[in-house]
Design an enzyme around this catalytic site. Structure first.
Site: not given
Length: 649
Positions: A43, A62, A87-88, A90, A121-122, A125
């Site tokens: 992204r 965390g 996971g960019e 995060r 994954e996108n 979301r």
């Protein structure tokens, strides 16, 4: 993998959503942020506020869910040992939170598997952006050999959905920015993306979003694009199968910009539609140049430019000047509609090629007298030169013209009398702009309304809607109320030749009654003027000539028919004439309008005001007879007098 790089906590106990795409379960642990690199395919845009909120949560509690990484070969430009697969967000939030490590699952993944995981994954979301989704699909197709059918099966979407998303990649950077900032919806973004010329995309984007009343709805945007950016190939003046006309573009049938060649993207558009107005226009121009060259080589005269405008001044092929008629226009004679080409065949006289000054069109025309001679030679009876209408039709047109004049004056009178009748509504300016836009272009109603408010063609020049809005915004509240009323009433000015002579301007008459405007008096004035003009035409030419000669040498006197004298009056004579002939002031006003000089107009206004006359209901009369407290713009100029400028709101 070194101990410094990773602290193993436990083997992966459960697979993540995309676990079935890989064979290696990987190693779960805490990885140093400094050893992770971002993927160029991840992204590019993140909600800054949401990112800050996530960073605060990570700082307090965390990272709740590990990111997915894969080992890569370090390079001089990118010395990191691992690449982020998913996971960019995060990862970025952890950096903001000041963390040095992040929980991650490291797996050995191929470029293809990593790309598939990123896209899936996108999609999983809550807020996948269509542009990012589209770029992911494009990456799989360009770098990993996927086709649309395979992608559709992979992500469980329809083929048309995939093509629709992929088309978003054609958006210009400006359109993408507007889309990312939620200024346009995905459906409108797709409409714009279907325009193949980038400059036209940005022009269309501005037309849709740069409006004073907000962005167009999807339906309105679709209609706007269909009207302005999609062209029916069946109406093309050129041969759409001719690839030699513009070799770089080729024939239209195989062009990717033809809607029928992208059915998955243009599901709502007919097949034979061109989506590239620039190319369409260029082909039309090339066709015209070729046709004119061929005509010249064949010895056929060509009329273009100013010469064409003189022959076709009004833009109608049925109303040519210079003695020309259109060969292929249907004319009514011998009991049916036929073209001269059909009737005469080989006997058709030599034609001239006329280039339409307004549209991309070429017309074959011929001199009317030559056509008439050819028809008579074949024994076909033709009417005289005046073939436009019968005597009955001419009488009907005269009656219609008279009715239009009456209705114009009626509207002017109600306009003058309704200045202070205010409406209160926050949407008045929007309504006014829309109502004016809905008026039929080129009709007497719209032209008269523009005259009434002092608008010219320049006032509403391109961009049309924006300039109309500016003109409406300049109105005071009272003027705005008037304008809306007049937009509704002025349609009744359009009296056509075949209008029922018994019909009446019902709405104008009703409003005239409300504003105490004497419609019968206005009607009587129009009828009297028409009668006077008719009587004047009946007088012998010699009598008219003698009267003009006598009037030229005589002192200004009060006469019944003073028009010949009025035409010669000079500005310094107007005051004396009005003083001696007060009942001729409206005749004088009409002559001033026809002569139309600023000096005469100013002198007339000053003389009338000095003697106590003002326009009311379209007629000049003494001020004391007026029943409103403020004067309106003089009949002859359409501009407020000095006193009105001080008193009008």
């Amino acid at each position: 993998m070194t101990n410094a790089a990773i602290t193993t906590l436990a083997p992966a106990a459960s697979a993540i959503v995309v676990d079935e795409l890989v064979t290696d379960q990987g190693v779960y642990g805490l990885y140093e942020l400094a050893r992770l690199r971002r993927s160029p395919d991840n992204r590019k845009r993140f909600n800054e506020l949401a990112l800050q909120e996530l960073a605060a949560s990570i700082k307090a509690m965390g990272v709740a869910q590990p990111i997915l990484i894969r080992p890569v070969t370090p390079t001089q430009e990118a010395p990191e040992e691992y690449e982020i697969v998913a996971g960019e967000r995060r990862y970025r939030a952890s950096i903001i939170a000041g963390m040095t490590t992040i929980p991650a699952l490291c797996r050995s993944l191929s470029d293809l598997d990593a790309a598939k995981i990123r896209i899936l994954e996108n999609l999983q979301r809550e807020d996948p952006h269509p542009i990012e989704e589209a770029e992911g699909y494009q990456l799989l197709m360009q770098q990993h050999g996927y086709n649309a059918d395979e992608l559709a099966e992979e992500v469980n979407k329809s083929r048309s959905y995939i093509y629709g998303r992929l088309k978003l990649c054609a958006l210009t950077n400006l359109a993408r920015d507007e889309f990312f900032e939620n200024k346009i919806s995905a459906s409108i973004a797709l409409l714009i993306a279907r325009i193949p010329v980038k400059a036209l995309q940005e022009k269309c984007l501005l037309e849709i979003t740069g409006r004073w009343d907000g962005t167009l709805s999807y339906r309105a945007a679709a209609q706007h694009i269909e009207r302005n950016y999609m062209l029916d190939l069946k109406r093309a003046v050129f041969d759409i199968a001719d690839g030699s006309l513009m070799p770089a573009a080729g024939p239209c049938g195989a062009c990717p910009k033809r809607a029928g060649n992208q059915p998955e993207v243009f599901v709502d558009v007919s097949a034979d539609v061109c989506t590239d107005p620039v190319c369409f226009k260029k082909k039309g121009e090339l066709h015209h140049e070729r046709a004119k060259l061929q005509a010249a080589n064949a010895g056929i005269a060509v009329l273009s430019g100013e010469a064409a405008k003189r022959v076709m001044p009004h833009g109608y092929i049925s109303n040519l000047k210079g003695g020309f008629v259109a060969v292929d226009h249907r004319h009514y004679f011998n009991g049916e509609f036929q073209t001269f080409r059909d009737v005469l065949g080989d006997a058709l006289p030599p034609t001239t090629l006329l280039e339409d000054p307004r549209e991309q069109a070429l017309h074959h025309v011929v001199q009317l007298d030559l056509v008439q001679a050819a028809l008579e030679a074949k024994g076909i009876k033709v009417p005289g030169k005046d073939t436009s209408s019968s005597a009955r039709e001419r009488a009907m047109e005269a009656a219609a013209k008279l009715e239009r004049e009456y209705r114009k004056r009626l509207l002017r009178a109600t306009h003058d009398a309704s200045l202070m009748m205010n409406l209160v509504d926050v949407d008045l300016r929007l309504i006014a702009t829309q109502m004016f836009g809905n008026l039929p272009g080129g009709m007497a109603s719209k032209k008269f309304l523009m005259e009434l408010y002092g608008w010219t063609e320049e006032t509403i020049a391109h961009p049309y809607r924006e300039n109309v809005r500016k003109a409406v915004d300049a109105f005071t509240p009272a003027q705005l109320n008037q304008f809306i009323r007049d937009c509704s009433l002025c349609l009744e000015i359009d009296v056509h030749t075949y209008t029922d002579p018994k019909s009446e301007p019902t709405n104008m008459l009703a409003f005239a009654a409300r504003t105490d405007v004497d419609a019968k008096k206005i009607r009587a004035g129009v009828d009297a003027e028409a009668k006077a003009k008719a009587n004047k035409k009946k007088k012998p030419a010699a009598q008219q000539k003698a009267k003009k000669a006598a009037a030229a040498n005589a002192e200004p006197v009060k006469t019944e028919d003073v028009t010949p004298d009025l035409a010669k009056l000079q500005p310094d004579q107007l005051l004396d004439f009005i003083r001696a002939n007060p009942d001729q002031i409206n005749d004088l006003a009409s002559v001033i309008i026809m002569r139309g000089t600023d000096e005469l107009t100013a002198a007339f206004s000053e003389a009338a005001a000095q003697l106590g006359y003002a326009p009311y209901g379209g007629i000049y009369r003494p001020v004391e007879q007026a029943d409103i407290g403020e004067l309106v713009a003089p009949l002859i100029s359409g501009k407020p007098t000095t006193s009105q400028t001080r008193t009008n709101p």
